[in-house]
Design an enzyme around this catalytic site. Structure first.
Site, PDB file in Angstrom:
ATOM      1  N   LYS A 119       0.852  -1.192   0.000  1.00  0.00           N
ATOM      2  CA  LYS A 119       0.000   0.000   0.000  1.00  0.00           C
ATOM      3  C   LYS A 119       0.888   1.243   0.000  1.00  0.00           C
ATOM      4  O   LYS A 119       1.665   1.458   0.929  1.00  0.00           O
ATOM      5  CB  LYS A 119      -0.909  -0.013   1.233  1.00  0.00           C
ATOM      6  CG  LYS A 119      -1.950   1.087   1.258  1.00  0.00           C
ATOM      7  CD  LYS A 119      -2.889   0.901   2.441  1.00  0.00           C
ATOM      8  CE  LYS A 119      -3.958   1.992   2.485  1.00  0.00           C
ATOM      9  NZ  LYS A 119      -4.853   1.823   3.665  1.00  0.00           N
ATOM     10  N   ARG A 182       0.391  -5.035   3.694  1.00  0.00           N
ATOM     11  CA  ARG A 182      -0.852  -5.390   4.373  1.00  0.00           C
ATOM     12  C   ARG A 182      -1.237  -6.833   4.058  1.00  0.00           C
ATOM     13  O   ARG A 182      -1.109  -7.284   2.919  1.00  0.00           O
ATOM     14  CB  ARG A 182      -1.968  -4.435   3.955  1.00  0.00           C
ATOM     15  CG  ARG A 182      -3.283  -4.680   4.672  1.00  0.00           C
ATOM     16  CD  ARG A 182      -4.194  -3.466   4.580  1.00  0.00           C
ATOM     17  NE  ARG A 182      -4.716  -3.249   3.247  1.00  0.00           N
ATOM     18  CZ  ARG A 182      -5.577  -2.275   2.947  1.00  0.00           C
ATOM     19  NH1 ARG A 182      -5.985  -1.436   3.888  1.00  0.00           N
ATOM     20  NH2 ARG A 182      -6.014  -2.109   1.713  1.00  0.00           N
ATOM     21  N   ASP A 258     -16.592   0.994  -0.778  1.00  0.00           N
ATOM     22  CA  ASP A 258     -15.304   0.497  -1.243  1.00  0.00           C
ATOM     23  C   ASP A 258     -14.344   0.229  -0.100  1.00  0.00           C
ATOM     24  O   ASP A 258     -13.242  -0.282  -0.321  1.00  0.00           O
ATOM     25  CB  ASP A 258     -14.669   1.472  -2.240  1.00  0.00           C
ATOM     26  CG  ASP A 258     -14.558   2.879  -1.680  1.00  0.00           C
ATOM     27  OD1 ASP A 258     -15.610   3.518  -1.500  1.00  0.00           O
ATOM     28  OD2 ASP A 258     -13.435   3.342  -1.415  1.00  0.00           O
ATOM     29  N   ASP A 268      -8.794  -0.811   5.557  1.00  0.00           N
ATOM     30  CA  ASP A 268      -8.709   0.608   5.187  1.00  0.00           C
ATOM     31  C   ASP A 268      -8.801   1.526   6.403  1.00  0.00           C
ATOM     32  O   ASP A 268      -9.775   2.254   6.585  1.00  0.00           O
ATOM     33  CB  ASP A 268      -9.770   0.952   4.148  1.00  0.00           C
ATOM     34  CG  ASP A 268      -9.501   0.269   2.816  1.00  0.00           C
ATOM     35  OD1 ASP A 268      -8.329  -0.040   2.544  1.00  0.00           O
ATOM     36  OD2 ASP A 268     -10.444   0.027   2.055  1.00  0.00           O
TER      37      ASP A 268
END
Length: 496
Positions: A119, A182, A258, A268
């Protein structure tokens, strides 16, 4: 690309790329963009061992180059996933991984399939003119908060590594860059199904649904209506997850479709934070001006998001649209009961009580009392065990209340419902009420120490201590203090 031994998976590691077997419209193959001068911030050795990585990975230059995205070995196949999303209620048809790349899937030592994702690894076809990078601050936040959530027992993505890139990213001001590695059960979102549905080719949606059933909910395949069973399973997973968030005072911050995983994991970690002084209307995200994702709204938003998943699945639920809507509506109508039962179970355990309607009523009364007295959520529940035998115990929560009489009235009702050995009750309460959480002001201090002073001391100390959030020790006492009083509301930023 280098193929040094330290970059290779251990002999026992199983590598796969099953997502790349889905219709190509659901992803884009894309290589990461190398960074100038990577160096380690953190490497999660216990998680690496679970995955089967070579334990020397963090000790080698090749390992650093791998997790910085500079040199990828042959067992990786980097791709960016496509998805849509309702962002603050407004549909964005084409989002996708704008700064993240799935490197591979690893079958870990417990035979669980897990995504390995970089990420902040540079622009992708979904970056929409963005730089594809991450500032170091959000990397630090996600590393620490996601690992703390894991230690708290919450389903969550996890952090394998954090790398300082040696480059500057530009947001509201120049900031040092970072890359997070991640790990997740998958990165498939409600928005992934929305994207597949909007393609209107039928086959991509069915392929995605079949894939998710096979990967996450295999029992659904043996039911008469597997896609309805899938919807029901995701509803139950999301209800249980959000109930757990609420029981810990956690606010996700940006519950866009999302950002919600169909696996039932928390993913997230952008403008997320934990409540200090309890307030049902607490909002932390700097961009949530209307309070859409306030603490009290999280269950309602979860159900709203699930309705968007149901809409995407309609073509698979029945040949008749009317029948599909009927089935989807019935499934969605189950959410409140499932959620409130999960919430009741969690809150009853925090109170040391059996899960009953009476315990639920006590919990609801208590939250109003905490809000009226500006009581720290985590500190109160941790201290409550001291009040099992004596509501005025100086180590207990009595001193937290300005309105002592209201506390005593509630506490008397609570004590009447307690049943069993007091020591056993206290032990059970301390097993579900953490001694400390990732306090917002402390995370900000850790970020500033790393980004402004190149000092990793607090980061390393918290990363070590967060593995035991339910146990009070001399080392972790520093993390238990409530936030200092301030007239300025605490706000977090997504970092994109």
């Amino acid at each position: 690309m280098s193929n040094s031994t330290s970059q290779q998976p251990a002999a026992t590691m199983q590598i796969d790329h099953s997502y790349a077997g889905l219709p190509e419209v659901l992803f884009e193959l894309c290589a990461p963009t190398p960074v100038a001068a990577p160096r380690w911030l953190a490497f999660n050795h216990p998680l690496a061992a679970e995955l089967g990585f070579d334990p020397a990975l963090a000790e080698t230059a090749a390992g650093l180059q791998l997790l910085a995205g500079n040199q990828l070995p042959g067992w990786t196949k980097p791709l960016a996933q496509a998805y849509s999303g309702h962002q603050f209620g407004h549909l964005s048809p084409r989002l996708g991984d704008g700064r993240a790349l799935l490197l591979a899937e690893i079958i870990d030592k417990q035979q669980r399939r897990r995504d390995i994702q970089l990420k902040g690894a540079g622009p992708t076809p979904y970056s929409r003119r963005g730089d594809g990078r991450s500032a170091l601050g959000p990397v630090i936040r996600e590393y620490l908060v996601s690992e703390a959530m894991f230690a708290l027992g919450v389903p969550t993505s996890r952090a394998l590594a954090a790398v300082i890139t040696g480059e500057t990213v530009y947001r509201d001001q120049p900031k040092p860059g970072g890359i997070l590695t991640r790990v997740a059960a998958s990165h498939i979102r409600i928005g992934t199904f929305q994207f597949a549905s909007m393609l209107q080719d039928g086959s991509s949606l069915k392929s995605l649904a079949d894939y998710v059933i096979n990967r996450h909910y295999p029992a659904c395949a043996d039911t008469p209506q597997p896609y309805l069973a899938l919807l029901n399973q995701v509803i139950r997973a999301q209800a249980a997850l959000v109930a757990q968030w609420m029981s810990l005072g956690f606010i996700h911050g940006v519950m866009n479709t999302d950002n919600m995983s169909v696996s039932g994991e928390t993913i997230d970690y952008g403008p997320c934070a934990f409540i200090d002084q309890f307030d049902l209307n607490t909002v932390f995200s700097s961009i949530d001006q209307q309070g859409r994702y306030a603490y009290r709204n999280q269950p309602m938003i979860a159900q709203w998001n699930l309705a968007r998943l149901a809409e995407a699945l309609l073509p698979l639920l029945a040949e008749s649209e009317a029948k599909a809507v009927e089935l989807a509506t019935a499934a969605l109508n189950e959410f409140p009961e499932v959620y409130y039962q999960a919430w009741q179970d969690r809150m009853s355990a925090k109170l040391g009580l059996a899960s009953t309607a009476a315990a639920k009523a006590l919990a609801e009364q208590l939250l109003q009392l905490l809000a009226a007295n500006n009581v720290d959520f985590t500190i109160f529940f941790r201290k409550l065990a001291f009040a099992v035998s004596d509501t005025t115990d100086p180590q207990g929560p009595a001193a937290l209340f300005a309105d002592q009489q209201s506390w005593l009235v509630w506490a008397a009702q609570w004590q009447q419902q307690l049943s069993g050995d007091p020591a056993a009750i206290q032990h059970s309460m301390n097993a579900v009420n953490p001694y400390f959480i990732p306090r917002n002001h402390q995370i900000e201090l850790i970020i500033s120490q790393v980004t402004e002073h190149n000092d990793f001391t607090l980061f390393q100390q918290f990363a070590r201590d967060l593995t035991m959030p339910f146990t009070e020790t001399t080392d972790n006492q520093r993390w238990s203090a409530t936030a200092p009083v301030s007239d300025v509301p605490y706000r977090t930023f997504c970092g994109t």
